[in-house]
Write a protein that holds these residues in place. Structure first.
Motif, short mmCIF file in Angstrom:
data_model
loop_
_atom_site.label_atom_id
_atom_site.label_comp_id
_atom_site.label_asym_id
_atom_site.label_seq_id
_atom_site.Cartn_x
_atom_site.Cartn_y
_atom_site.Cartn_z
N LEU A 1 0.85 -1.18 0.00
CA LEU A 1 0.00 0.00 0.00
C LEU A 1 0.89 1.24 0.00
O LEU A 1 1.46 1.62 1.02
CB LEU A 1 -0.90 -0.01 1.24
CG LEU A 1 -1.79 1.22 1.45
CD1 LEU A 1 -2.76 1.38 0.28
CD2 LEU A 1 -2.56 1.10 2.77
N ALA B 1 -7.80 -1.06 2.29
CA ALA B 1 -7.25 0.03 1.48
C ALA B 1 -6.30 -0.47 0.40
O ALA B 1 -6.01 0.25 -0.56
CB ALA B 1 -6.51 1.02 2.38
N GLY C 1 -6.68 -2.58 -1.92
CA GLY C 1 -7.26 -2.80 -3.24
C GLY C 1 -7.05 -4.18 -3.83
O GLY C 1 -6.83 -4.33 -5.03
N THR D 1 -9.26 -6.59 -3.93
CA THR D 1 -10.51 -7.17 -4.45
C THR D 1 -11.14 -6.24 -5.49
O THR D 1 -10.94 -5.02 -5.43
CB THR D 1 -11.50 -7.43 -3.30
OG1 THR D 1 -11.73 -6.20 -2.58
CG2 THR D 1 -10.94 -8.46 -2.33
N SER E 1 -14.09 -5.13 -5.83
CA SER E 1 -14.98 -4.13 -5.22
C SER E 1 -14.68 -4.05 -3.74
O SER E 1 -13.93 -4.87 -3.19
CB SER E 1 -16.45 -4.50 -5.46
OG SER E 1 -16.74 -5.78 -4.94
N PHE E 2 -15.27 -3.07 -3.08
CA PHE E 2 -14.97 -2.82 -1.67
C PHE E 2 -15.22 -4.07 -0.83
O PHE E 2 -16.26 -4.72 -0.96
CB PHE E 2 -15.82 -1.66 -1.16
CG PHE E 2 -15.50 -1.25 0.24
CD1 PHE E 2 -14.36 -0.52 0.52
CD2 PHE E 2 -16.35 -1.59 1.29
CE1 PHE E 2 -14.05 -0.14 1.82
CE2 PHE E 2 -16.05 -1.21 2.58
CZ PHE E 2 -14.90 -0.48 2.85
N PRO F 1 -16.11 2.83 3.20
CA PRO F 1 -14.91 3.49 2.66
C PRO F 1 -14.44 4.69 3.48
O PRO F 1 -13.24 5.00 3.46
CB PRO F 1 -15.36 3.92 1.25
CG PRO F 1 -16.41 2.93 0.88
CD PRO F 1 -17.15 2.66 2.16
N GLU G 1 -10.56 5.48 4.62
CA GLU G 1 -9.86 6.74 4.35
C GLU G 1 -9.34 7.35 5.63
O GLU G 1 -8.22 7.89 5.67
CB GLU G 1 -10.81 7.70 3.63
CG GLU G 1 -10.11 8.91 3.01
CD GLU G 1 -9.12 8.53 1.93
OE1 GLU G 1 -8.12 9.26 1.77
OE2 GLU G 1 -9.31 7.49 1.26
N LYS H 1 -6.25 5.48 6.67
CA LYS H 1 -5.10 5.87 5.85
C LYS H 1 -4.54 7.22 6.30
O LYS H 1 -3.32 7.41 6.35
CB LYS H 1 -5.51 5.93 4.37
CG LYS H 1 -5.71 4.57 3.72
CD LYS H 1 -6.20 4.72 2.29
CE LYS H 1 -5.19 5.39 1.41
NZ LYS H 1 -5.66 5.47 0.00
#
Length: 243
Positions: free
Chosen positions: A113, A196, A198, A200, A202-203, A228, A232, A235
């Protein structure tokens, strides 16, 4: 130097005189068995609790003999039996989950990430997919009961007596608005950073698979209302820590 040995060379201290598992050993052998099971396409796709349990228990016996010999000490035998029982309980709920349509998509999935100044890397224990609904879930196995649950393992309520670290207290990235206008603070970012990454299409939802010491403490503990915005916020908190 110790950091280099542990995190670069991946070395760990050995205690050859110890006749029982410590908590790390217990978790390590549990994860090893579950990883090998998850990498076997036919075993992980089984819908019979009996078949799942038999596979896990057979592989556990093989690992115990490989690590401790054919005649391990009494303490190891007791711990072996305890983990065998947890696998039996796990097999029952795993079979129900498989019958509900969930498939194991990947195990020990590595990710990276990119952040502003660092790249965070890690591995997700397990990723599930439900082809009929399109849902995705990321799971982390926990060798304990995880009494606090997945949310409280990541966020802690604050109050008027909460003392914020001087160098962090004024930064809003450490805080999060919770239910009923409560202010919560991050204490762990693990699962949101999984989402976060990514991995997959979709979420994905996140949660713990708790492997506790009684039938009611072995469960799939999903993070309810995970969205989501939480990812965020996590992050942003990670960026704060990196800074």
């Amino acid at each position: 130097y110790r950091f280099y040995l542990k995190h670069v060379l991946k070395m760990s201290e050995r205690d050859g005189g110890r006749g029982e598992w410590n908590s790390r050993d217990f978790g390590t052998i549990m994860h090893e068995v579950l990883e090998q099971w998850g990498r076997d396409p036919s075993a992980r796709d089984a819908q019979s609790a009996k078949d799942i349990s038999a596979w896990l228990i057979d592989r556990l016996a093989w690992l115990v003999e490989r690590w401790y010999g054919s005649h391990p000490g009494l303490a190891v035998e007791i711990q072996h039996a305890a983990l065998r029982q947890r696998f039996h309980w796990f097999a029952e709920i795993q079979a129900e989950r498989r019958k509900a349509g969930w498939l194991i998509h990947a195990v020990e999935q590595a990710f990276q990430l990119p952040m502003e100044k660092f790249t965070v890397s890690g591995k997700v224990d397990r990723i599930d997919h439900h082809p009929d609904t399109g849902e995705w879930m990321m799971w982390d196995y926990k060798s304990g009961a995880n009494e606090d649950g997945v949310v409280k393992s990541h966020l802690k309520n604050t109050n008027a007596r909460t003392v914020w670290p001087v160098h962090l207290g004024d930064d809003s990235r450490l805080r999060l608005a919770g239910e009923k206008n409560k202010i919560m603070r991050w204490i762990n970012l693990q699962l949101p950073l999984y989402a976060a990454a990514g991995l997959t299409p979709s979420f994905a939802g996140v949660g713990y698979i708790a492997m506790g010491d009684s039938a009611d403490k072995v469960k799939f503990d999903a993070w309810k209302n995970f969205d989501p915005e939480l990812v965020e916020a996590a992050k942003n908190c990670a960026e704060l820590l990196i800074e």
